[in-house]
Design a protein around this motif. Structure first.
Motif, PDB file in Angstrom:
ATOM      1  N   HIS A 238       0.868  -1.195  -0.261  1.00  0.00           N
ATOM      2  CA  HIS A 238      -0.193  -0.252  -0.314  1.00  0.00           C
ATOM      3  C   HIS A 238       0.584   1.098   0.017  1.00  0.00           C
ATOM      4  O   HIS A 238       0.241   2.658   0.070  1.00  0.00           O
ATOM      5  N   VAL A 239       1.755   1.239  -0.103  1.00  0.00           N
ATOM      6  CA  VAL A 239       2.866   2.565   0.261  1.00  0.00           C
ATOM      7  C   VAL A 239       4.720   2.678  -0.772  1.00  0.00           C
ATOM      8  O   VAL A 239       4.395   0.998  -1.558  1.00  0.00           O
ATOM      9  N   LYS A 240       4.439   3.081  -1.136  1.00  0.00           N
ATOM     10  CA  LYS A 240       6.018   3.326  -1.607  1.00  0.00           C
ATOM     11  C   LYS A 240       6.723   3.770  -1.279  1.00  0.00           C
ATOM     12  O   LYS A 240       7.467   4.549  -0.171  1.00  0.00           O
ATOM     13  N   PRO A 241       8.109   3.398  -1.984  1.00  0.00           N
ATOM     14  CA  PRO A 241       9.301   3.699  -0.908  1.00  0.00           C
ATOM     15  C   PRO A 241       9.442   5.300  -0.653  1.00  0.00           C
ATOM     16  O   PRO A 241       9.040   6.097  -2.185  1.00  0.00           O
ATOM     17  N   ALA A 244       5.106   9.368   3.153  1.00  0.00           N
ATOM     18  CA  ALA A 244       5.795   9.526   4.870  1.00  0.00           C
ATOM     19  C   ALA A 244       4.544   9.095   4.909  1.00  0.00           C
ATOM     20  O   ALA A 244       3.646   8.887   4.127  1.00  0.00           O
ATOM     21  N   VAL A 245       3.898   8.218   6.370  1.00  0.00           N
ATOM     22  CA  VAL A 245       3.423   7.769   6.311  1.00  0.00           C
ATOM     23  C   VAL A 245       3.229   7.794   8.187  1.00  0.00           C
ATOM     24  O   VAL A 245       3.990   8.441   8.504  1.00  0.00           O
ATOM     25  N   SER A 246       1.770   7.532   8.670  1.00  0.00           N
ATOM     26  CA  SER A 246       1.480   7.666  10.094  1.00  0.00           C
ATOM     27  C   SER A 246       1.449   6.295  10.409  1.00  0.00           C
ATOM     28  O   SER A 246       0.449   5.433  10.266  1.00  0.00           O
ATOM     29  N   LYS A 247       1.381   6.461  12.337  1.00  0.00           N
ATOM     30  CA  LYS A 247       0.753   5.126  12.714  1.00  0.00           C
ATOM     31  C   LYS A 247      -0.523   4.805  12.791  1.00  0.00           C
ATOM     32  O   LYS A 247      -1.175   5.706  12.565  1.00  0.00           O
ATOM     33  N   GLY A 248      -0.016   3.760  11.983  1.00  0.00           N
ATOM     34  CA  GLY A 248      -1.991   2.767  11.766  1.00  0.00           C
ATOM     35  C   GLY A 248      -2.193   2.904  10.269  1.00  0.00           C
ATOM     36  O   GLY A 248      -2.998   1.534   9.785  1.00  0.00           O
ATOM     37  N   GLN A 249      -1.343   3.433   9.389  1.00  0.00           N
ATOM     38  CA  GLN A 249      -1.889   3.331   8.843  1.00  0.00           C
ATOM     39  C   GLN A 249      -1.392   1.637   7.580  1.00  0.00           C
ATOM     40  O   GLN A 249      -0.107   1.196   7.453  1.00  0.00           O
ATOM     41  N   PRO A 250      -1.946   0.942   6.591  1.00  0.00           N
ATOM     42  CA  PRO A 250      -1.741  -0.405   5.914  1.00  0.00           C
ATOM     43  C   PRO A 250      -0.169  -0.021   4.854  1.00  0.00           C
ATOM     44  O   PRO A 250      -0.292   0.896   4.481  1.00  0.00           O
ATOM     45  N   LEU A 251       0.196  -1.088   5.504  1.00  0.00           N
ATOM     46  CA  LEU A 251       2.405  -0.829   4.431  1.00  0.00           C
ATOM     47  C   LEU A 251       1.833  -1.898   3.443  1.00  0.00           C
ATOM     48  O   LEU A 251       1.803  -1.870   2.489  1.00  0.00           O
TER      49      LEU A 251
END
Length: 456
Positions: A238-241, A244-251
């Protein structure tokens, strides 16, 4: 015996004419030819030779092309190199020649010789003009020749290209300076070489920081390492290199088809065990044998329930969430999709962009004593004009093997302030140790190489 007035006036006129010709000479070769052949207009002589410390005997009178390997030239080389550079003309003969040369004087030169020294300068080493004839030299002739050689050397230095710096030229200049100081009979404490040696010794004793260089980079100080919570196959990210992510966000998610099948089987098995237990409870009212099996069936239910809960937990963990705010440190998500992973295998990291420190790899040959708190500076290859200041945190006790096969000590240093540089930038780290003399700083590596080679 003195020169007559007419002869002296003619000699002075010749001196003025030769000085004029020397000033207008085209090159140094023409001046060298004038020195050994044109000087005859001021005072008669039979043989002449021009010698310089760095070139040896370079020109002879009456010879168009000199044979450098001739015995006469070798003898002149030994004679001239032994004459002192006193700065004044010197009458010489067989008795004044250096040892080992006087025995062959009569074979190569007339009885009376005259040495006209040429002091060293910025463009040429010291040297001299040697004249020899069969009659003694007069004071008037020596005065004219001294004036001529002074005018000649001024023109010669102007036509001679500047000597490039080298250890050979430095040695010749030092030797010429020593000869001049010895000729002047100066006390040892007033000699230039003593002053230079003392100054050099003081410079070598100046304290400097012992520093070493090591490859370094900016790394996350306390990253959250995301490892595989179960054994399976990753289905999607669900993320790219560098996102920026927040706590609890799916990876990322695992493939849940197999997990769903296992969960369905476990749930059905639990339902079957509960049904058997209820049936046994009803039979126990009329059959004592069925009553004794209730405890066994109750244990089986608990076993099936634990298995179902475990599979349900795996299904819930199949979707991995970010444990903290930060930036995703991941190379290529495509390499992980469809790839089976084992439990505990590291997949990515989530690091805070402001929680950064310096990591360097200190080569074994440069492992100087480094105490915690030592100054560390990282010069990044991307921005060499903005170094990153840090303070040494620790140096690993054991040397670790690097990907290139070499061994090095891991060094970690915390930043002295906030930096705008991103994690992953590489460069060269300068590690500062204790204060040592400049001589030790210069000779540390050569001495270590000598000890490794010779064993002492």
């Amino acid at each position: 015996m003195e020169m007559r007035d007419g002869a002296l006036a003619a000699a002075v006129t010749s001196l003025i004419d030769m000085a004029h010709r020397a000033r207008h000479a085209q090159n140094g070769v023409e001046l060298e030819f004038m020195a050994v052949n044109g000087t005859h207009a001021l005072a008669p002589y039979r043989q002449a030779a021009l010698w310089f410390a760095d070139r040896g005997v370079c020109t002879l009178s009456g010879v168009v092309q000199m044979e450098a390997n001739a015995p006469y030239v070798h003898w002149l080389q030994r004679l001239c190199s032994g004459l002192t550079d006193s700065g004044q003309p010197l009458r010489i003969g067989a008795l004044d020649a250096p040892a080992g040369v006087a025995e062959e004087w009569a074979e190569w030169l007339p009885e009376f010789g005259l040495w006209l020294p040429v002091p060293s300068g910025e463009t040429a080493a010291h040297g001299g003009l040697l004249l020899a004839r069969d009659i003694p030299w007069l004071d008037e002739e020596i005065g004219l020749l001294a004036e001529w050689i002074d005018a000649w050397q001024h023109a010669y230095r102007a036509r001679t290209p500047r000597v490039r710096w080298s250890f050979g030229s430095l040695k010749l200049r030092a030797k010429a300076r020593l000869q001049q100081e010895r000729a002047a009979s100066l006390p040892w404490w007033r000699r230039r070489m003593v002053h230079v040696s003392a100054a050099l010794g003081l410079v070598l004793l100046c304290p400097v920081r012992l520093t070493v260089l090591a490859p370094g980079e900016l790394v996350a100080a306390n990253p959250a390492v995301i490892r595989s919570p179960l054994e399976g196959v990753i289905e999607r990210f669900h993320v790219k290199p560098n996102q920026a992510v927040s706590k609890g966000q799916p990876l990322f998610d695992f493939d849940q088809a197999q997990l769903a099948a296992r969960h369905a089987v476990a749930s059905q098995t639990l339902a079957t065990a509960e049904a058997e237990y209820r049936q046994s409870v009803q039979q126990a009212l009329t059959d004592g044998k069925s009553k004794s099996q209730l405890a066994t069936l109750q244990g089986k239910i608990e076993e099936r329930r634990a298995e179902a809960d475990f599979v349900r937990g795996q299904v819930e963990r199949a979707s991995v969430l970010a444990p903290q705010d930060g930036i995703v440190l991941l190379d290529d998500p495509g390499e992980w999709i469809g790839r089976p992973v084992a439990t505990g295998e590291r997949i990515l990291r989530v690091a805070s962009p402001r929680d950064v420190e310096v990591e360097a790899w200190l080569p074994v040959a440069d492992a100087i004593p480094l105490a915690p708190g030592a100054t560390t500076t990282l010069y990044l290859s991307a921005t060499p004009l903005t170094p990153v200041a840090a303070t040494l945190r620790y140096v690993s006790y054991d040397a670790l093997q690097r990907p290139d096969g070499s061994y090095a000590y891991r060094v970690r240093a915390r930043l002295d302030g906030v930096t705008e540089h991103r994690v992953g930038l590489k460069g060269t780290a300068r590690l500062s140790g204790n204060w040592v003399p400049l001589a030790y700083w210069m000779l540390r590596r050569p001495l270590a190489l000598i000890r490794q080679t010779l064993g002492w």
